[in-house]
Design a protein around this motif. Sequence first.
Motif, mmCIF file in Angstrom:
data_model
loop_
_atom_site.group_PDB
_atom_site.id
_atom_site.type_symbol
_atom_site.label_atom_id
_atom_site.label_comp_id
_atom_site.label_asym_id
_atom_site.label_seq_id
_atom_site.Cartn_x
_atom_site.Cartn_y
_atom_site.Cartn_z
ATOM 1 N N GLY A 1 34.031 37.774 -10.123
ATOM 2 C CA GLY A 1 35.268 37.126 -10.578
ATOM 3 C C GLY A 1 35.157 36.519 -11.963
ATOM 4 O O GLY A 1 36.121 35.910 -12.462
ATOM 5 N N GLN A 2 33.984 36.667 -12.611
ATOM 6 C CA GLN A 2 33.761 35.934 -13.864
ATOM 7 C C GLN A 2 34.657 36.395 -15.021
ATOM 8 O O GLN A 2 35.168 35.564 -15.774
ATOM 9 C CB GLN A 2 32.281 35.987 -14.261
ATOM 10 C CG GLN A 2 31.383 35.216 -13.295
ATOM 11 C CD GLN A 2 31.813 33.755 -13.148
ATOM 12 O OE1 GLN A 2 31.936 33.029 -14.126
ATOM 13 N NE2 GLN A 2 32.071 33.321 -11.919
ATOM 14 N N SER A 3 34.851 37.704 -15.163
ATOM 15 C CA SER A 3 35.702 38.168 -16.279
ATOM 16 C C SER A 3 37.125 37.652 -16.116
ATOM 17 O O SER A 3 37.750 37.196 -17.082
ATOM 18 C CB SER A 3 35.719 39.693 -16.335
ATOM 19 O OG SER A 3 34.409 40.160 -16.523
ATOM 20 N N GLU B 1 26.848 39.522 -17.453
ATOM 21 C CA GLU B 1 26.615 40.971 -17.442
ATOM 22 C C GLU B 1 25.128 41.305 -17.536
ATOM 23 O O GLU B 1 24.767 42.483 -17.620
ATOM 24 C CB GLU B 1 27.410 41.640 -18.572
ATOM 25 C CG GLU B 1 28.902 41.668 -18.227
ATOM 26 C CD GLU B 1 29.797 42.013 -19.411
ATOM 27 O OE1 GLU B 1 29.306 42.039 -20.562
ATOM 28 O OE2 GLU B 1 30.991 42.246 -19.163
ATOM 29 N N ALA B 2 24.254 40.302 -17.513
ATOM 30 C CA ALA B 2 22.813 40.562 -17.581
ATOM 31 C C ALA B 2 22.405 41.360 -16.338
ATOM 32 O O ALA B 2 22.678 40.939 -15.209
ATOM 33 C CB ALA B 2 22.044 39.241 -17.655
ATOM 34 N N PRO B 3 21.754 42.539 -16.522
ATOM 35 C CA PRO B 3 21.478 43.433 -15.390
ATOM 36 C C PRO B 3 20.665 42.765 -14.274
ATOM 37 O O PRO B 3 20.888 43.042 -13.099
ATOM 38 C CB PRO B 3 20.685 44.581 -16.028
ATOM 39 C CG PRO B 3 21.069 44.565 -17.471
ATOM 40 C CD PRO B 3 21.378 43.136 -17.820
ATOM 41 N N ALA C 1 21.967 42.648 -10.401
ATOM 42 C CA ALA C 1 21.241 43.358 -9.335
ATOM 43 C C ALA C 1 20.718 42.379 -8.284
ATOM 44 O O ALA C 1 20.765 42.657 -7.087
ATOM 45 C CB ALA C 1 20.087 44.160 -9.943
ATOM 46 N N GLY C 2 20.212 41.231 -8.722
ATOM 47 C CA GLY C 2 19.673 40.246 -7.792
ATOM 48 C C GLY C 2 20.741 39.749 -6.829
ATOM 49 O O GLY C 2 20.506 39.643 -5.615
ATOM 50 N N LEU C 3 21.931 39.466 -7.356
ATOM 51 C CA LEU C 3 23.003 38.979 -6.481
ATOM 52 C C LEU C 3 23.481 40.080 -5.545
ATOM 53 O O LEU C 3 23.800 39.820 -4.390
ATOM 54 C CB LEU C 3 24.164 38.424 -7.313
ATOM 55 C CG LEU C 3 23.844 37.115 -8.031
ATOM 56 C CD1 LEU C 3 25.035 36.643 -8.859
ATOM 57 C CD2 LEU C 3 23.442 36.030 -7.036
ATOM 58 N N ALA D 1 19.001 34.744 -17.887
ATOM 59 C CA ALA D 1 20.297 35.191 -18.428
ATOM 60 C C ALA D 1 20.907 34.115 -19.323
ATOM 61 O O ALA D 1 22.105 34.162 -19.635
ATOM 62 C CB ALA D 1 21.244 35.553 -17.274
ATOM 63 N N GLY D 2 20.097 33.137 -19.720
ATOM 64 C CA GLY D 2 20.561 32.146 -20.695
ATOM 65 C C GLY D 2 21.258 30.936 -20.102
ATOM 66 O O GLY D 2 21.808 30.111 -20.834
ATOM 67 N N GLY D 3 21.252 30.815 -18.756
ATOM 68 C CA GLY D 3 21.966 29.717 -18.116
ATOM 69 C C GLY D 3 21.057 28.594 -17.644
ATOM 70 O O GLY D 3 19.849 28.603 -17.898
ATOM 71 N N VAL D 4 21.654 27.634 -16.963
ATOM 72 C CA VAL D 4 20.919 26.515 -16.378
ATOM 73 C C VAL D 4 21.100 26.555 -14.867
ATOM 74 O O VAL D 4 22.228 26.667 -14.364
ATOM 75 C CB VAL D 4 21.415 25.163 -16.944
ATOM 76 C CG1 VAL D 4 20.824 23.992 -16.160
ATOM 77 C CG2 VAL D 4 21.057 25.034 -18.424
ATOM 78 N N ALA D 5 19.974 26.461 -14.125
ATOM 79 C CA ALA D 5 20.016 26.403 -12.660
ATOM 80 C C ALA D 5 20.120 24.945 -12.217
ATOM 81 O O ALA D 5 19.474 24.058 -12.784
ATOM 82 C CB ALA D 5 18.766 27.048 -12.066
#
Length: 287
Positions: A49-51, A89-91, A95-97, A188-192
Amino acid sequence: MNLDAALNADLHCHSVISDGTLSPEALAARAKAAGVQLWSLTDHDEIGGQSRAIAAARAAGLAYLTGTEISVSFAGRVVHIVGLGFDHEAPEIVAGLRATRGGREARARDMAAGLAEAGIPGAFEGALQYVSNPDLISRTHFARFLVDAGHCSDLPEVFRRFLTEGKPGFVPHKWAALKDAVGWITRAGGVAVIAHPGRYDFTPTEEYALITEFMAHGGRGIEVVTGSHTPAEFVKYTDTALEFGLLASRGSDFHSPAESRTDLGTLPPLADKLTPVWAALAARIHH
Ligand code: AMP
Ligand code: MN
Ligand code: MN
Ligand code: MN
Protein backbone atom coordinates in the motif's frame (compact mmCIF):
# COMPACT_ATOMS: atom_id res chain seq x y z
CA MET A 1 8.42 21.65 9.14
CA ASN A 2 9.65 21.75 12.73
CA LEU A 3 10.62 18.15 13.55
CA ASP A 4 10.49 18.48 17.35
CA ALA A 5 8.67 16.32 19.90
CA ALA A 6 5.51 18.44 19.66
CA LEU A 7 4.86 17.47 16.01
CA ASN A 8 1.53 15.72 15.49
CA ALA A 9 3.04 12.59 13.97
CA ASP A 10 0.99 9.39 13.66
CA LEU A 11 3.39 6.64 12.56
CA HIS A 12 1.32 3.50 13.09
CA CYS A 13 -1.97 2.49 11.45
CA HIS A 14 -3.48 -0.20 9.23
CA SER A 15 -5.43 -0.22 5.96
CA VAL A 16 -7.37 -2.89 4.04
CA ILE A 17 -3.97 -4.01 2.68
CA SER A 18 -3.63 -5.79 6.06
CA ASP A 19 -6.26 -5.85 8.84
CA GLY A 20 -7.62 -2.30 8.80
CA THR A 21 -11.03 -1.43 7.33
CA LEU A 22 -10.18 1.82 5.49
CA SER A 23 -8.29 2.36 2.22
CA PRO A 24 -4.92 4.16 2.25
CA GLU A 25 -6.70 7.14 0.62
CA ALA A 26 -9.42 7.27 3.32
CA LEU A 27 -6.76 7.04 6.05
CA ALA A 28 -4.79 9.94 4.53
CA ALA A 29 -7.92 12.09 4.45
CA ARG A 30 -8.84 11.11 8.01
CA ALA A 31 -5.32 11.83 9.29
CA LYS A 32 -5.31 15.23 7.60
CA ALA A 33 -8.74 16.10 9.04
CA ALA A 34 -7.53 15.11 12.52
CA GLY A 35 -4.59 17.52 12.31
CA VAL A 36 -1.85 14.96 11.71
CA GLN A 37 1.26 16.64 10.25
CA LEU A 38 3.41 13.55 9.56
CA TRP A 39 1.83 10.21 8.76
CA SER A 40 2.87 6.60 8.10
CA LEU A 41 0.82 3.61 6.96
CA THR A 42 2.27 0.52 8.69
CA ASP A 43 0.39 -2.52 7.38
CA HIS A 44 1.28 -5.88 8.94
CA ASP A 45 4.03 -7.65 6.94
CA GLU A 46 2.99 -5.69 3.81
CA ILE A 47 4.27 -2.72 1.87
CA GLY A 48 1.89 -3.14 -1.08
CA GLY A 49 0.00 0.00 0.00
CA GLN A 50 3.02 2.31 0.16
CA SER A 51 2.81 3.85 -3.33
CA ARG A 52 -0.87 4.64 -2.79
CA ALA A 53 -0.15 6.08 0.68
CA ILE A 54 2.65 8.30 -0.67
CA ALA A 55 0.35 9.62 -3.42
CA ALA A 56 -2.62 10.06 -1.07
CA ALA A 57 -0.49 11.91 1.48
CA ARG A 58 0.85 14.23 -1.20
CA ALA A 59 -2.69 14.91 -2.47
CA ALA A 60 -3.83 15.67 1.09
CA GLY A 61 -0.83 17.94 1.82
CA LEU A 62 0.47 15.56 4.47
CA ALA A 63 4.16 14.75 5.08
CA TYR A 64 4.77 11.00 4.86
CA LEU A 65 7.24 8.31 5.97
CA THR A 66 7.06 4.82 4.45
CA GLY A 67 6.04 2.19 7.00
CA THR A 68 5.34 -1.42 7.88
CA GLU A 69 4.82 -3.53 11.02
CA ILE A 70 6.72 -6.83 10.89
CA SER A 71 5.69 -9.88 12.98
CA VAL A 72 8.74 -11.43 14.63
CA SER A 73 9.16 -14.61 16.71
CA PHE A 74 11.17 -13.80 19.83
CA ALA A 75 11.58 -15.85 23.02
CA GLY A 76 8.56 -17.98 22.15
CA ARG A 77 6.34 -14.95 21.61
CA VAL A 78 5.35 -12.62 18.79
CA VAL A 79 6.90 -9.18 18.85
CA HIS A 80 6.05 -6.45 16.35
CA ILE A 81 8.75 -4.31 14.76
CA VAL A 82 7.70 -1.12 12.98
CA GLY A 83 9.89 0.02 10.08
CA LEU A 84 9.88 3.70 9.06
CA GLY A 85 11.45 5.70 6.25
CA PHE A 86 12.87 2.76 4.25
CA ASP A 87 12.98 2.40 0.46
CA HIS A 88 9.77 0.45 -0.18
CA GLU A 89 11.14 -0.89 -3.46
CA ALA A 90 14.37 -2.33 -2.01
CA PRO A 91 14.39 -5.99 -3.20
CA GLU A 92 15.51 -7.44 0.15
CA ILE A 93 12.64 -6.08 2.25
CA VAL A 94 10.12 -6.83 -0.51
CA ALA A 95 11.25 -10.49 -0.62
CA GLY A 96 11.60 -10.78 3.16
CA LEU A 97 8.05 -9.57 3.78
CA ARG A 98 6.71 -11.87 1.06
CA ALA A 99 8.32 -14.81 2.88
CA THR A 100 6.92 -13.62 6.24
CA ARG A 101 3.41 -13.53 4.76
CA GLY A 102 3.82 -17.04 3.36
CA GLY A 103 1.97 -19.68 5.33
CA ARG A 104 -0.78 -17.36 6.53
CA GLU A 105 -3.35 -19.22 4.40
CA ALA A 106 -2.30 -22.65 5.75
CA ARG A 107 -2.38 -21.23 9.28
CA ALA A 108 -5.87 -19.83 8.63
CA ARG A 109 -7.09 -23.25 7.48
CA ASP A 110 -5.72 -24.80 10.69
CA MET A 111 -7.37 -22.06 12.75
CA ALA A 112 -10.69 -22.81 11.04
CA ALA A 113 -10.26 -26.54 11.79
CA GLY A 114 -9.75 -25.73 15.46
CA LEU A 115 -12.78 -23.48 15.52
CA ALA A 116 -14.90 -26.16 13.78
CA GLU A 117 -13.99 -28.60 16.56
CA ALA A 118 -15.15 -25.97 19.04
CA GLY A 119 -18.53 -25.83 17.29
CA ILE A 120 -17.95 -22.96 14.84
CA PRO A 121 -18.02 -24.30 11.27
CA GLY A 122 -17.16 -22.35 8.11
CA ALA A 123 -14.76 -19.90 9.73
CA PHE A 124 -12.20 -19.98 6.88
CA GLU A 125 -14.79 -18.96 4.29
CA GLY A 126 -16.34 -16.60 6.83
CA ALA A 127 -13.07 -14.82 7.55
CA LEU A 128 -12.26 -14.58 3.83
CA GLN A 129 -15.32 -12.38 3.33
CA TYR A 130 -13.50 -9.70 5.36
CA VAL A 131 -10.15 -10.05 3.59
CA SER A 132 -9.20 -7.73 0.74
CA ASN A 133 -5.57 -8.88 0.40
CA PRO A 134 -5.65 -12.69 -0.05
CA ASP A 135 -1.99 -12.79 1.05
CA LEU A 136 -2.85 -11.45 4.47
CA ILE A 137 -5.54 -13.43 6.28
CA SER A 138 -5.21 -12.31 9.89
CA ARG A 139 -6.75 -13.22 13.23
CA THR A 140 -8.56 -9.88 13.01
CA HIS A 141 -10.53 -11.14 9.99
CA PHE A 142 -11.60 -14.25 11.92
CA ALA A 143 -12.57 -12.04 14.85
CA ARG A 144 -14.78 -9.82 12.65
CA PHE A 145 -16.51 -12.92 11.28
CA LEU A 146 -17.12 -14.39 14.74
CA VAL A 147 -18.65 -11.13 15.99
CA ASP A 148 -20.88 -10.62 12.93
CA ALA A 149 -21.98 -14.30 13.05
CA GLY A 150 -23.10 -13.76 16.66
CA HIS A 151 -20.55 -15.97 18.46
CA CYS A 152 -19.07 -13.07 20.46
CA SER A 153 -20.04 -9.49 21.17
CA ASP A 154 -16.77 -7.75 20.36
CA LEU A 155 -13.22 -8.35 19.08
CA PRO A 156 -11.49 -8.50 22.50
CA GLU A 157 -13.94 -11.25 23.52
CA VAL A 158 -13.10 -13.28 20.40
CA PHE A 159 -9.37 -13.03 21.12
CA ARG A 160 -9.92 -13.95 24.78
CA ARG A 161 -12.12 -16.96 24.08
CA PHE A 162 -10.85 -18.27 20.75
CA LEU A 163 -7.71 -16.72 19.24
CA THR A 164 -5.00 -16.52 21.90
CA GLU A 165 -2.56 -19.17 23.09
CA GLY A 166 -4.31 -22.28 24.41
CA LYS A 167 -7.66 -21.36 22.82
CA PRO A 168 -9.34 -23.44 20.04
CA GLY A 169 -8.57 -21.11 17.11
CA PHE A 170 -4.95 -20.37 18.05
CA VAL A 171 -2.27 -21.79 15.76
CA PRO A 172 1.39 -21.01 16.46
CA HIS A 173 3.30 -19.66 13.51
CA LYS A 174 6.94 -19.10 12.65
CA TRP A 175 7.32 -15.41 11.86
CA ALA A 176 10.45 -13.50 10.79
CA ALA A 177 13.56 -13.47 12.99
CA LEU A 178 14.29 -10.25 14.89
CA LYS A 179 17.69 -9.94 13.22
CA ASP A 180 16.17 -10.25 9.74
CA ALA A 181 13.32 -7.78 10.28
CA VAL A 182 15.64 -5.14 11.74
CA GLY A 183 18.19 -5.79 8.97
CA TRP A 184 15.68 -5.46 6.10
CA ILE A 185 14.46 -2.11 7.42
CA THR A 186 17.90 -0.74 8.24
CA ARG A 187 19.59 -1.81 5.01
CA ALA A 188 16.74 -0.17 3.05
CA GLY A 189 17.65 3.15 4.69
CA GLY A 190 14.97 3.13 7.40
CA VAL A 191 14.77 2.99 11.18
CA ALA A 192 13.48 -0.09 13.05
CA VAL A 193 11.23 0.59 16.06
CA ILE A 194 9.96 -1.80 18.76
CA ALA A 195 6.15 -1.56 18.53
CA HIS A 196 4.00 -1.20 21.70
CA PRO A 197 6.56 -2.73 24.14
CA GLY A 198 4.00 -2.60 26.95
CA ARG A 199 1.84 -5.21 25.25
CA TYR A 200 4.10 -8.25 25.49
CA ASP A 201 3.80 -9.10 29.18
CA PHE A 202 7.56 -9.61 29.29
CA THR A 203 9.38 -9.77 32.62
CA PRO A 204 11.93 -6.96 33.08
CA THR A 205 14.68 -9.47 32.18
CA GLU A 206 12.93 -10.53 28.97
CA GLU A 207 12.28 -6.91 28.01
CA TYR A 208 15.95 -6.06 28.61
CA ALA A 209 16.93 -9.00 26.38
CA LEU A 210 14.59 -7.82 23.61
CA ILE A 211 15.90 -4.25 23.69
CA THR A 212 19.58 -5.18 23.82
CA GLU A 213 19.29 -7.80 21.04
CA PHE A 214 17.24 -5.39 18.95
CA MET A 215 19.91 -2.70 19.35
CA ALA A 216 22.73 -5.16 18.64
CA HIS A 217 21.07 -5.86 15.26
CA GLY A 218 20.88 -2.13 14.47
CA GLY A 219 17.42 -1.25 15.88
CA ARG A 220 17.22 2.39 16.99
CA GLY A 221 13.66 3.23 18.03
CA ILE A 222 10.85 2.39 20.44
CA GLU A 223 7.17 3.33 20.52
CA VAL A 224 6.47 5.41 23.60
CA VAL A 225 3.08 7.00 22.94
CA THR A 226 0.82 4.41 21.26
CA GLY A 227 -2.86 3.50 21.37
CA SER A 228 -1.76 0.22 22.98
CA HIS A 229 -0.21 1.94 26.04
CA THR A 230 -1.76 3.33 29.20
CA PRO A 231 -0.70 6.83 30.35
CA ALA A 232 1.49 5.11 32.97
CA GLU A 233 3.23 3.24 30.15
CA PHE A 234 3.83 6.55 28.27
CA VAL A 235 5.89 7.54 31.33
CA LYS A 236 7.56 4.15 31.74
CA TYR A 237 8.70 3.93 28.11
CA THR A 238 9.79 7.58 28.07
CA ASP A 239 12.28 6.51 30.74
CA THR A 240 13.18 3.37 28.77
CA ALA A 241 13.90 5.42 25.61
CA LEU A 242 16.13 7.79 27.58
CA GLU A 243 17.89 4.97 29.44
CA PHE A 244 18.82 3.11 26.24
CA GLY A 245 19.29 6.16 24.02
CA LEU A 246 16.48 5.05 21.69
CA LEU A 247 14.55 7.29 19.29
CA ALA A 248 10.92 7.69 20.40
CA SER A 249 7.90 7.07 18.18
CA ARG A 250 4.21 7.90 18.41
CA GLY A 251 1.28 6.22 16.66
CA SER A 252 -2.38 5.40 17.21
CA ASP A 253 -2.34 1.81 15.82
CA PHE A 254 -5.68 2.78 14.28
CA HIS A 255 -7.48 -0.11 12.49
CA SER A 256 -11.12 0.92 12.05
CA PRO A 257 -13.58 3.69 13.01
CA ALA A 258 -15.90 1.04 14.51
CA GLU A 259 -13.26 -0.87 16.48
CA SER A 260 -10.37 1.39 17.45
CA ARG A 261 -10.42 3.24 20.75
CA THR A 262 -7.71 5.63 19.62
CA ASP A 263 -8.29 7.67 16.48
CA LEU A 264 -5.56 9.00 14.20
CA GLY A 265 -3.65 11.97 15.60
CA THR A 266 -5.41 12.17 18.98
CA LEU A 267 -2.76 10.86 21.40
CA PRO A 268 -0.74 13.19 23.66
CA PRO A 269 2.57 14.42 22.24
CA LEU A 270 5.96 12.93 23.09
CA ALA A 271 7.74 14.44 26.09
CA ASP A 272 10.11 17.28 25.15
CA LYS A 273 13.14 15.47 26.56
CA LEU A 274 12.81 12.64 24.00
CA THR A 275 14.49 12.54 20.59
CA PRO A 276 11.68 11.75 18.15
CA VAL A 277 12.31 9.16 15.47
CA TRP A 278 11.24 11.68 12.81
CA ALA A 279 14.18 13.96 13.71
CA ALA A 280 16.49 11.16 12.52
CA LEU A 281 14.47 10.60 9.34
CA ALA A 282 14.22 14.17 8.00
CA ALA A 283 15.84 13.21 4.68
CA ARG A 284 13.40 10.30 4.20
CA ILE A 285 10.18 12.32 4.52
CA HIS A 286 7.98 12.60 1.40
CA HIS A 287 6.52 16.13 1.13
P1 AMP B 1 -2.17 -12.02 13.28
O1 AMP B 1 -1.09 -11.18 12.66
O2 AMP B 1 -2.98 -12.75 12.28
O3 AMP B 1 -1.66 -12.91 14.38
O4 AMP B 1 -3.21 -11.00 13.97
C1 AMP B 1 -2.79 -10.06 14.93
C2 AMP B 1 -3.75 -8.89 14.99
O5 AMP B 1 -4.86 -9.21 15.80
C3 AMP B 1 -3.13 -7.67 15.67
O6 AMP B 1 -2.43 -6.89 14.74
C4 AMP B 1 -4.34 -6.92 16.18
O7 AMP B 1 -4.87 -6.10 15.16
C5 AMP B 1 -5.34 -8.01 16.46
N1 AMP B 1 -5.44 -8.33 17.91
C6 AMP B 1 -4.58 -9.02 18.67
N2 AMP B 1 -5.03 -9.14 19.94
C7 AMP B 1 -6.23 -8.50 19.98
C8 AMP B 1 -7.22 -8.26 20.99
N3 AMP B 1 -7.07 -8.74 22.23
N4 AMP B 1 -8.31 -7.55 20.66
C9 AMP B 1 -8.49 -7.08 19.41
N5 AMP B 1 -7.60 -7.28 18.41
C10 AMP B 1 -6.49 -7.96 18.68
MN1 MN C 1 -3.66 -5.52 13.47
MN1 MN D 1 1.14 -4.60 16.65
MN1 MN E 1 -0.37 -2.31 14.54
